[in-house]
Design an enzyme around this catalytic site. Structure first.
Site, PDB file in Angstrom:
ATOM      1  N   SER B 169       0.810  -1.214   0.000  1.00 14.17           N
ATOM      2  CA  SER B 169       0.000   0.000   0.000  1.00 14.17           C
ATOM      3  C   SER B 169       0.850   1.273   0.000  1.00 14.17           C
ATOM      4  O   SER B 169       0.370   2.326  -0.386  1.00 14.17           O
ATOM      5  CB  SER B 169      -0.921  -0.002   1.223  1.00 14.17           C
ATOM      6  N   ARG B 336     -36.339 -25.168   0.091  1.00 14.18           N
ATOM      7  CA  ARG B 336     -35.859 -26.215   0.965  1.00 14.18           C
ATOM      8  C   ARG B 336     -36.646 -26.245   2.272  1.00 14.18           C
ATOM      9  O   ARG B 336     -36.881 -25.202   2.886  1.00 14.18           O
ATOM     10  CB  ARG B 336     -34.378 -25.951   1.266  1.00 14.18           C
ATOM     11  N   THR B 447      -7.961  -6.743  -0.142  1.00 14.77           N
ATOM     12  CA  THR B 447      -6.604  -6.204   0.111  1.00 14.77           C
ATOM     13  C   THR B 447      -5.929  -5.681  -1.143  1.00 14.77           C
ATOM     14  O   THR B 447      -4.890  -5.038  -1.038  1.00 14.77           O
ATOM     15  CB  THR B 447      -5.685  -7.258   0.783  1.00 14.77           C
ATOM     16  N   GLU B 449      -5.864  -3.442  -4.918  1.00 23.93           N
ATOM     17  CA  GLU B 449      -6.337  -2.106  -5.336  1.00 23.93           C
ATOM     18  C   GLU B 449      -6.515  -1.212  -4.108  1.00 23.93           C
ATOM     19  O   GLU B 449      -7.446  -0.409  -4.047  1.00 23.93           O
ATOM     20  CB  GLU B 449      -7.648  -2.220  -6.109  1.00 23.93           C
ATOM     21  N   ASP B 451      -5.426  -1.761   0.152  1.00 26.10           N
ATOM     22  CA  ASP B 451      -5.886  -2.539   1.300  1.00 26.10           C
ATOM     23  C   ASP B 451      -7.036  -1.790   1.975  1.00 26.10           C
ATOM     24  O   ASP B 451      -6.976  -0.578   2.189  1.00 26.10           O
ATOM     25  CB  ASP B 451      -4.718  -2.695   2.276  1.00 26.10           C
TER      26      ASP B 451
END
Lengths: 697, 697
Positions: B169, B336, B447, B449, B451
């Site tokens: 970063s 269900r 995390t 592009e 963090d």
């Protein structure tokens, strides 16, 4: 069995404590006795755990990433064969079949395998903990003699055919039938519709040649409920299904791909009468049904009770997996640097960031609590399954405790492994650093061996039953009065711990407020009162409809379902807190007591913070004290920061258990190399000048 | 470009609304106009989204599970070639190169690919959204002419070499250097130590033959900071690294295994001077550095600002993935059945369980909020990147909004896909039902592009800066006074919304209390005040050390880091709330307004519940009103239950987007078959009698 190897290998404890801005004068600081705490965490089965850890170091048992589905499955089978050849699986079985009759130790050993490969663990768990265990616990001498040796030796790989596509947690409603035919003295196993296919069965897709099949036992026109039958399913030579049996491969899964899960169905498959595992219910040649347990309901729960060992072992396994994840992430966090620190020219170690501490250290505290709680659970399990204290009450208590702890620890593992992976950034996403693989493999632990929400609901029903027992013979009005008093905090305030819940009268300073919350008796009272009050609230709601129609009662229960499950969770947290507190009380070493006491406080205050809205709205903690909780947690993080490596060192992992390059010390070496490079560059006088500095001149 | 195909295919909306105990007289109930809401969710790029959804139906683009690592990578490359041959990737690029210069539309189309295969999406994102986009945004005409056509056509697969093993970063601190040599008019790209290896680069392990490399630009002894360079790295014929270049394969990952991530390092690799992408900074043949942006800091952030499109597109992609996960789990939950229901002989549909509603419907509401917030973000992006409103202020606002929304939506996707998978039990763990695969692939979105925690800290710094601007010229004492008033709720209570925060004077009934919280102005005030107060609290703490030493200031900042990140999250939630509110305000259809209003309320009250402890300790919501919040959420769940299938129907997924057998209707057929079986058995008179019933007689 594997010999106890002396533990001479190097421990994976990073040697140097890195510089920390949070740690002050380290000399006067209390110090954790790492060896002592390591012994504490090994619990009641220290030798068994050490042996199993030695086994787990064998690279033949280690997970390999990037294999195709078939390769993973074959590898897991090969691993099991090696295990079987070493006698690792014998411990739980009868002495006359080569075992040790050590139920608790068997689980302890099983749990430690999680560091090697969860697929191996679970595939072995299916074979020995479910398939063979069903023969052992639900069968009698004939079955032990006839089927058990080959199940133990892996000559007959088996499936445990309980779950159906249409019925998971509701085993009592399975659709598969076993109808007795007195003419041939056979049971006819049949799958009447698609939803009754057995599903998600380990070993069923490929390797199993037999299965223990759960089906509705019908004889003389009466359905006696679910029983278990031994059914050969594949030709051992050809691997083909036997006549009348079919199946499907469940294919690729989110994890545990070494386990070949699959589906099975039966078209009027005939098996001998004697293949009924008849410990709790039998059918005579003429079709007459007999059982030592008269109540069909109690009989069903007794048979299913043998399944509790799966839940117990998952609680232990996921706790170890959480510890491993934290070991990796915290080791990395103590070496990895990012962004400028307060020290000029030096980047800051991740673990010195408050946010990073916040993300990992409360989870470390929770993991510690789970270690202690798990040992309590394992002892409760061994008490019952060794026969030493096998009473109805103990069985019920064991099942309730397992049903509460297994959800908490399995969810905690997923949460912790995810946070650990995120805390390691991109490197956390690489398979080589193990966090993603462990998380993927453990994902299914939260829904198998009892879906977590269903298990917690079971706990809740037990809590409600116990609550109702207090009022046997009481009127609805009495009950409503008691509940109102409980909710208003009367019981709580009359318990002699008035000093905490003074909502409006709380004039003391913030520090004083926190002091009151640090007292263990107060902590226990706050946690216990929350359970009692939530249950009383629900009890009062249900009491209102106790004379209503069944649909109205069901609707009232459903309207409180979410709260009931939360109450069960609170009860589980209380058990964890009690186990941690008891363990702490037993510590005499001063430094250890101090540091472990901070971990205990972090665990407890994190619970208070999580449930603060409840404590505030119920007037148990004042707004003023409530505001101080977060600040106190932050102070605890600062205090624990210098002891982090000791705390993860006490998990006792060795390099062969960890195997993550980022936790190998490589990151520390890289950081040192980078800093040395820049220091040399500066010393050489050839370092480029920063553009910003040229502008300042 | 792909033509707009008419949407004649069958929609994946389960036709029949199953019986629900929660729904009352359905006739008088308000009704959602599904087609209208579907149009709303398509936002500002309806046609582009419909086109891209058609593309995503092509089975060649669908993920296949169980492949080996190599097979997955080759498949993703082949998929990209098909995409390129269709011109799917052209939209963002200049018209003179065949593009449409449609920045916003390009992202909308990209986002829709998530239902096909996230690996394809991200591998394409690396090629066109990072590698080619760097050439486009950081280069000038020469680079557009020379490098861009082959990058667009995929003739040159490329890597985006920014992140290093030692710096993720913190891009400003990368160790790779590009030193200008005026003698040869070349840059020398060099990796000085192991931590400066480029790492986690998509396409770098195998396919890339060139890379856009970020390095410290050094000329005439001055470091001008990070710039981007076009560097050929592999021989296109042989696939071998060019001289001086080396690398490593990152290997198997937690997901996205179609993307071949790898490492690169450079040993004094020489590239022509003109390979510097020189839009924001250039070096003359003699080595003189020039830039249109005087401040090195602003220049750096301008260059990195071009990366915002990745964050914007992840916000949209993960919102669609969350919607898909909810579509699968809620469709299954509506079919269900498990455990007996209040209706005799009938098992209860999962979605009628309160807990099940609690697990899924608030996440559905959050997903709706994200759809609307994302459209605001996408418009802000297009305003800047189309050049239509490309001002410094707009860029900063765009970056702040993206930095706030991307963390919230990416975390939400992981959380939602996990809950959806658990809500489907064992079938949720099978790859065929897609939830585990989507979650694994999207894991890294939190995390990469940027963090998530680092991004939120950026937002927090912006909030603090804006806060401080109000006090230009004020003294420390003034500031402290203002902060104290803010924290005490003065600003809040004087804002004309006294009726909510009456902690001690709250004598009104519970219903009245909730009424007050239902007012949109009150909701806005509560959410806004929380941000303002948290920032004022932190500002006051930082103000105390404003004359202290830098290490003391850093320590004070660190001591508030966790709170700052929470404040940023609160700000992001406020933006989502505002976007949802604005969208709701625009609805005129009465039924839709009512049902969507409940979804909006569920979103808002879930926020209040989540942050209730804060509101209580700060006296913004009274304990009495606070207690009613959960009950109101439960009432909203009951109200929304009958509209669930409409709400997921409005996502507009078709069978080719869903592809999960459990959401295909198969479960409904299985349940019907099972019920029919038992009904026929009862009718035949041959049904076995339950043992319990024999005892009652």
């Amino acid at each position: 069995m594997v010999d106890t190897a002396p533990r001479t290998t190097q421990r994976t404890t990073p040697a140097s404590t890195p510089a920390s801005q949070a740690s002050g004068a380290a000399g006067s600081e209390p110090k954790l006795d790492v060896a002592l705490v390591e012994r504490m965490l090994r619990g009641s089965y220290p030798e068994v755990r050490l042996q199993a850890r030695e086994v787990a170091k064998d690279s033949r048992f280690h997970k390999v990433d990037g294999y195709s589905l078939d390769e993973q499955r074959e590898r897991a089978l090969e691993q099991m064969k090696v295990q079987a050849s070493q006698g690792f699986q014998l411990r739980a079985f009868p002495k006359r079949l080569g075992g040790l009759e050590d139920a608790g130790g068997n689980l302890a050993a099983f749990e430690e395998l999680v560091t090697a490969d969860p697929s191996l663990q679970i595939k072995g768990g299916v074979q020995w903990g479910l398939f063979a265990a069903a023969i052992l616990h639900l069968g009698t001498e004939y079955h032990h003699d006839t089927f058990l040796p080959d199940a133990i030796s892996l000559k007959v790989p088996g499936a445990f055919a309980m779950t159906e596509t249409g019925h998971g947690s509701d085993v009592a409603s399975v659709g598969t039938t076993a109808t007795y035919d007195p003419d041939t003295e056979e049971f006819v196993i049949d799958t009447p519709f698609r939803g009754a296919w057995k599903d998600y069965l380990g070993n069923a897709a490929k390797h199993a040649t037999a299965a223990t099949v759960f089906a509705q036992l019908i004889t003389k026109g009466v359905n006696h409920g679910v029983h278990c039958f031994y059914v050969p399913i594949r030709d051992a030579e050809t691997g083909e299904f036997l006549p009348g049996i079919g199946g499907e491969d469940d294919g690729h899964k989110g994890g545990l791909n070494g386990v070949d899960n699959g589906r099975l169905h039966f078209d009027h498959v005939r098996i001998p009468r004697t293949n009924l595992l008849n410990r709790y219910g039998d059918v005579a040649p003429d079709g007459t049904y007999t059982s030592s347990i008269d109540s069909p309901g109690r009989r069903f729960f007794t048979m299913l009770g043998t399944l509790v060992q799966g839940r117990v072992s998952l609680d232990g396994s996921t706790t170890i997996a959480s510890a491993l994840g934290l070991f990796i992430a915290l080791t990395y966090a103590s070496q990895r640097r990012q962004f400028a620190s307060a020290v000029p020219g030096q980047e800051q170690v991740l673990l010195d960031y408050q946010r990073h501490q916040r993300r990992l250290l409360p989870r470390l505290a929770q993991t510690y609590a789970q270690y202690f709680a798990h040992d309590v659970l394992l002892n409760a399990f061994d008490d019952v399954f060794s026969g030493r204290a096998d009473t109805d009450e103990n069985r019920q208590n064991l099942e309730t405790l397992a049903a509460a702890l297994k959800p908490l620890s399995t969810w905690h593992a997923l949460d912790t492994l995810q946070e650990a992976r995120e805390a390691c950034g991109g490197s956390g996403f690489l398979a080589e650093n193990r966090l993603v693989g462990l998380r993927a493999d453990l994902d299914v632990y939260v829904t198998f061996e009892g879906d977590n929400n269903v298990l917690l609901q079971l706990v809740g029903k037990r809590l409600l039953t116990d609550y109702a027992k207090q009022f046997k013979g009481a009127t609805g009005v009495d009950l409503a009065k008691f509940a109102a008093a409980q909710v208003a905090g009367k019981a709580f305030n009359e318990g002699g711990i008035r000093r905490v819940g003074q909502n409006l009268r709380d004039l003391a300073g913030v520090g004083h407020g926190i002091e009151a919350l640090k007292d263990h008796e107060t902590q226990r009272a706050l946690l216990q009162d929350r359970v009692d009050t939530m249950i009383a609230e629900i009890g009062a709601e249900l009491n209102k409809v106790r004379r209503a129609t069944p649909p109205e009662q069901a609707a009232a229960f459903n309207a409180n379902q979410d709260q009931l499950i939360e109450a069960s969770r609170a009860w589980g947290e209380l058990q964890q807190w009690q186990a941690f507190t008891d363990a702490l009380d037993g510590v005499t070493d001063a430094g250890t007591k101090t540091v472990l006491g901070w971990v205990h406080s972090l665990f407890t205050f994190t619970l208070f913070e999580k449930h603060l809205a409840w404590y505030l709205t119920h007037g148990r903690i004042s707004a003023r004290r409530g505001q101080a909780v977060t600040g106190y947690i932050n102070r605890l993080l600062e205090r624990l920061r210098p002891h982090t490596l000791d705390l993860i060192g006490a998990f006792g992992f060795e390099p062969e258990h960890v195997r993550a390059p980022i936790a190998s010390g490589a990151e520390g070496i890289r950081q040192d190399e980078a800093r040395a490079h820049y220091a040399n560059l500066r010393a050489s006088g050839e370092a480029p000048i920063d553009e910003k500095k040229t502008k300042k001149r």
